[in-house]
Write an enzyme that holds these catalytic residues in place. Structure first.
Site, short mmCIF file in Angstrom:
data_model
loop_
_atom_site.label_atom_id
_atom_site.label_comp_id
_atom_site.label_asym_id
_atom_site.label_seq_id
_atom_site.Cartn_x
_atom_site.Cartn_y
_atom_site.Cartn_z
N HIS A 119 0.83 -1.22 0.00
CA HIS A 119 0.00 0.00 0.00
C HIS A 119 0.86 1.27 0.00
CE1 HIS A 119 0.03 -0.11 4.57
NE2 HIS A 119 0.03 1.18 4.41
N ASP A 175 1.26 -7.73 2.37
CA ASP A 175 1.33 -6.30 2.04
C ASP A 175 2.78 -5.83 1.85
OD1 ASP A 175 0.89 -3.60 1.77
OD2 ASP A 175 -0.45 -3.43 3.49
N SER A 221 3.99 2.15 8.52
CA SER A 221 3.77 1.20 7.44
C SER A 221 5.08 0.99 6.70
CB SER A 221 2.74 1.73 6.46
OG SER A 221 1.48 1.35 6.89
N1 ARG Z 1 -4.75 0.37 7.86
C1 ARG Z 1 -3.47 0.47 7.25
C2 ARG Z 1 -2.98 1.90 7.34
O1 ARG Z 1 -3.47 2.64 8.12
C3 ARG Z 1 -3.47 -0.03 5.85
C4 ARG Z 1 -4.14 0.83 4.84
C5 ARG Z 1 -4.09 0.33 3.44
N2 ARG Z 1 -5.01 -0.75 3.19
C6 ARG Z 1 -6.34 -0.60 2.89
N3 ARG Z 1 -7.09 -1.66 2.75
N4 ARG Z 1 -6.89 0.59 2.73
O2 ARG Z 1 -2.51 2.59 6.53
N1 GLU Z 2 -1.19 1.24 7.75
C1 GLU Z 2 -0.60 2.29 8.51
C2 GLU Z 2 0.32 3.17 7.65
O1 GLU Z 2 0.18 3.28 6.48
C3 GLU Z 2 0.13 1.71 9.65
C4 GLU Z 2 -0.86 1.17 10.55
C5 GLU Z 2 -1.04 2.03 11.76
O2 GLU Z 2 -1.63 3.11 11.70
O3 GLU Z 2 -0.55 1.53 12.77
O4 GLU Z 2 1.14 3.88 8.12
#
Ligand code: ARG
Ligand code: GLU
Length: 727
Positions: free
Chosen positions: A83, A219, A650
């Protein structure tokens, strides 16, 4: 007396929990090393951060501004999340080569794809510059005077600090403005895409599984850093060479077990761990509910149409994902604060602070902080809520504001640089607009706009309602749908054809049309009102809050000398450490620490856009063909630990006791997302892809074994237990 003692014990224990904290690499030796070793770490603080020799920090970079990445070979091979690499993968994809759908693997360096606009930043060193930044600052100064003085000092330091000509420097405030550190950095700009799994692996589970454990997402994506002949940063050139790092992370083949020491090294973005009760209340009871409610409406409407049309799904899926990501996090955050009695905890902490301050004449100056802060938060409430309503209602979730903003920018160009620049600019803008309109369905936009407008009109306190908007509502008898239809129909800015007509006019005629446009007027009036009716007072209050939060932070550190304080995240390099550990998030539910490929097959929904599985992965699964990467006929996939992470982490490396890569951080469990405000050791877990799954996908799934050959695979556990190396 006994009760006070218990509360003190409770508070001080709370912050001594292993797992909590995003620590400064510079101070690991003095603050954390002993604890890290007691938790199982075998390396030293100097191995993690050193300015005298290659250390782990030389393998960790900020990736593309908002994520983290790590170097995993002597030839600058770089690992980050799928991502995080998404937009670059998308940028190289077209109907002929859809790398999002099919994945991409360069067979050799010549096939690696340059990513224009992508850069990575390494940290050469960090330095405490607090005394220089605060030179000339006096307690009597107002917040704005203080800022003028510190900004001036910062400019001076940036000019005089010791650095090489290829290095940059930036200075950040820590502990709410009580300390300042300078970061000397090196930024590489020739970064190339080396490999990525298909979305069905890299984004498996998509939004349904986002923030969720158990998780089965691979990921990750792989890039390479290129440098000039001297190994220094250079703009893209075919003659550039792979970057030779000062250090790269060996990759462990041995995986993790419950209780193993882990640390995560990266660039966490933003946390607010030291708010008072009223500060937390502002987020959980005012800000989050408004944002959640408006996004709820938006997402429901988008989803309704995305489900019925493949075309709509393509148009809206990226926007949907980004709106849904924060929405889901805020919901988890609010539930987590409730579940952990976060407000009550903060209340107790504020009380204990007040008691200690009241009982010690040396702390007399701190006596009114909590009360004054509460009063300011309460006064800010109506403005902050209105600001959230306008931002979520009209800017983040519908595209109409963009239509206005494009035209506004053109007018600014005219005013700043004249008609020629205006003409040039609008040719480009017309092209951009055409691309944007491609991904917009006006039927959906209008439905969202009308629905959010209703919420804004009813949710904002009367004095903060934009008078122009209310006049229109009166005229339309609060018929939001009809008003919205008219607004879109009567505007030239919402329609690609009339935009083309607008583009043929000279500036004078153009401006006349624009000034008569209802969308233009709606947002001009709204912005004017926000600036003078809301933001002016809000900024005054927020400046006072910043001042008090700085003093409160300083006071906390004096009043609770037994507590260890880590600074809130601010997108600078941090270390967090904890243990591989499951959790019990709710009654009757037990999260195990590790997931396996079997879970992918359990979730498999043929043809589904979130849960489809690639046929080759199914074949490998059925044949249990895992090479050296499986364990007893099973393929490890992801794991959780008690590391304290946030957005920006991330792509951060998960590192074992010996300094080897064991996983790749990419998310947190939903029940623990309140860790940005209130870390709870029982509930907060970060989610990582297992390094062995990454190797398996690269080698067995993609057939890119040459990349694995480039890495240094190690067997730290086999060595320590005297076991023979697995085949
Ligand atoms: N929750 C993770 C973050 O905060 C992953 C986000 C990307 N993935 C998604 N399905 N939107 O960034
Ligand atoms: N998915 C998050 C990011 O893109 C990290 C997950 C979190 O917030 O801990 O930074």
């Amino acid at each position: 007396m006994k009760r006070i003692f218990l509360i003190i014990l409770f508070i001080s224990c709370r912050l001594a929990y292993a797992g909590e904290g995003m620590w400064l690499p510079l101070f690991l030796k003095s603050i954390n090393e002993a604890e890290m070793k007691s938790m199982g770490m075998k390396i030293s603080a100097e191995d993690i951060y050193s300015i005298n020799k290659g250390s782990l920090k030389d393998a960790v970079c900020q990736f593309g501004g908002g994520c983290t990445g790590e170097i995993i070979s002597s030839q600058g091979l770089l690992l980050t999340n799928h991502h995080c690499g998404y937009s670059y993968i998308q940028g190289h994809s077209n109907l002929e080569h859809n790398y999002l759908k099919e994945g991409f693997w360069a067979k050799d360096k010549n096939e690696e794809l340059p990513c224009s606009g992508l850069s990575i930043m390494l940290i050469s060193r960090m330095e405490d510059v607090t005394s220089q930044v605060l030179q000339g600052v006096t307690p009597a100064m107002s917040e704005s005077e203080r800022k003028i003085q510190t900004d001036k000092n910062i400019v001076d330091i940036q000019k005089t600090i010791r650095k090489e000509n290829y290095e940059d420097v930036f200075i950040r405030s820590f502990y709410n403005g009580n300390q300042f550190f300078a970061f000397v950095t090196v930024t590489y700009k020739d970064i190339r895409l080396v490999g990525t799994p298909p979305e069905s692996i890299g984004k498996f589970g998509a939004d349904t599984d986002n923030w969720i454990w158990p998780r089965h997402t691979g990921d990750f994506s792989i890039f390479r850093i290129y440098a000039g002949p001297d190994n220094l940063p250079a703009t893209y050139s075919t003659s550039n060479k792979p970057y030779t790092p000062k250090h790269f992370l060996p990759v462990s083949m041995d995986g993790v077990a419950e209780g193993d020491f882990t640390m995560v090294f990266g660039f966490p973005g933003r946390t607010t761990e030291y708010l008072t009760e009223e500060g937390v209340r502002q987020i959980t009871e005012e800000q989050n509910p408004v944002r959640i409610e408006l996004r709820d409406r938006t997402l429901k409407i988008m989803d309704k149409y995305m489900r019925t049309s493949e075309r709509t799904k393509l148009q809206y899926s990226a926007r949907y994902a980004s709106i849904a990501n924060a929405w889901k996090k805020w919901i988890g955050e609010n539930q987590g604060i409730k579940q952990t009695h976060g407000l009550e905890k903060k209340h107790e902490q504020d009380l204990e602070f007040q008691k200690r301050v009241d009982n010690n004449p040396a702390f007399a100056e701190y006596r009114n902080i909590i009360n004054n802060l509460s009063a300011l938060y309460k006064e800010l409430r109506t403005f902050a809520v209105a600001r959230d309503y306008y931002a979520e209602g009209f800017q983040r979730n519908v595209d109409l504001y963009n239509c206005y903003a494009r035209v506004k920018k053109l007018q600014d160009v005219f005013e700043g640089r004249g008609e020629q620049a205006f003409d040039n600019q609008r040719i480009q803008m017309a092209k951009d607009a055409a691309i944007l309109f491609k991904d917009i369905d006006l039927k959906i936009e209008k439905e969202i706009f009308a629905s959010l407008l209703e919420k804004v009109v009813n949710g904002v306190d009367a004095p903060q309602r934009v008078p122009y908007m209310m006049d229109k509502m009166k005229l339309y008898h609060h018929d939001y749908k009809t008003y919205t239809n008219d607004l879109y129909a009567q505007s030239m800015l919402t329609n690609p054809d009339s935009l083309v007509v607008l583009n043929t006019l000279n500036h004078n005629e153009w401006l006349q049309k624009v000034k008569a446009d209802p969308v233009w007027n709606f947002f001009e009036e709204m912005n004017y009102f926000i600036q003078y009716g809301i933001q002016k007072r809000a900024t005054e209050l927020e400046d006072q809050i910043s001042t008090l939060r700085r003093i409160h932070m300083e006071a906390l550190m004096k009043v609770f000398p037994e507590r260890r304080f880590y600074p809130d995240a601010n997108s600078t390099l941090r270390v967090t450490y904890g243990k591989v550990q499951g959790s019990t998030p709710r009654d009757g539910i037990c999260y195990q620490a590790q997931t396996w490929l079997d879970g992918v097959m359990e979730k498999y929904v043929p043809g589904d856009y979130e849960f489809d599985v690639h046929p080759k992965l199914i074949r490998l699964y059925k044949a249990r063909d895992y090479g050296d990467y499986g364990v007893d006929g099973k393929m490890p996939l992801a794991f959780i630990a008690s590391n304290h992470t946030t957005g920006g982490n991330s792509g951060s490396p998960a590192i074992d006791a010996n300094g080897n890569l064991i996983g790749l951080n990419f998310d947190r469990v939903w029940e623990g997302t309140m860790s940005d405000i209130n870390y709870d050791p029982d509930l907060c877990r970060n989610i990582m892809v297992d390094a062995r799954y990454i190797l398996f996908i690269i080698d067995k799934f993609a057939g890119a074994g040459h990349l694995v050959a480039e890495m240094k695979l190690v067997h730290p556990k086999a060595k320590s237990k005297g076991k023979s190396k697995k085949k």
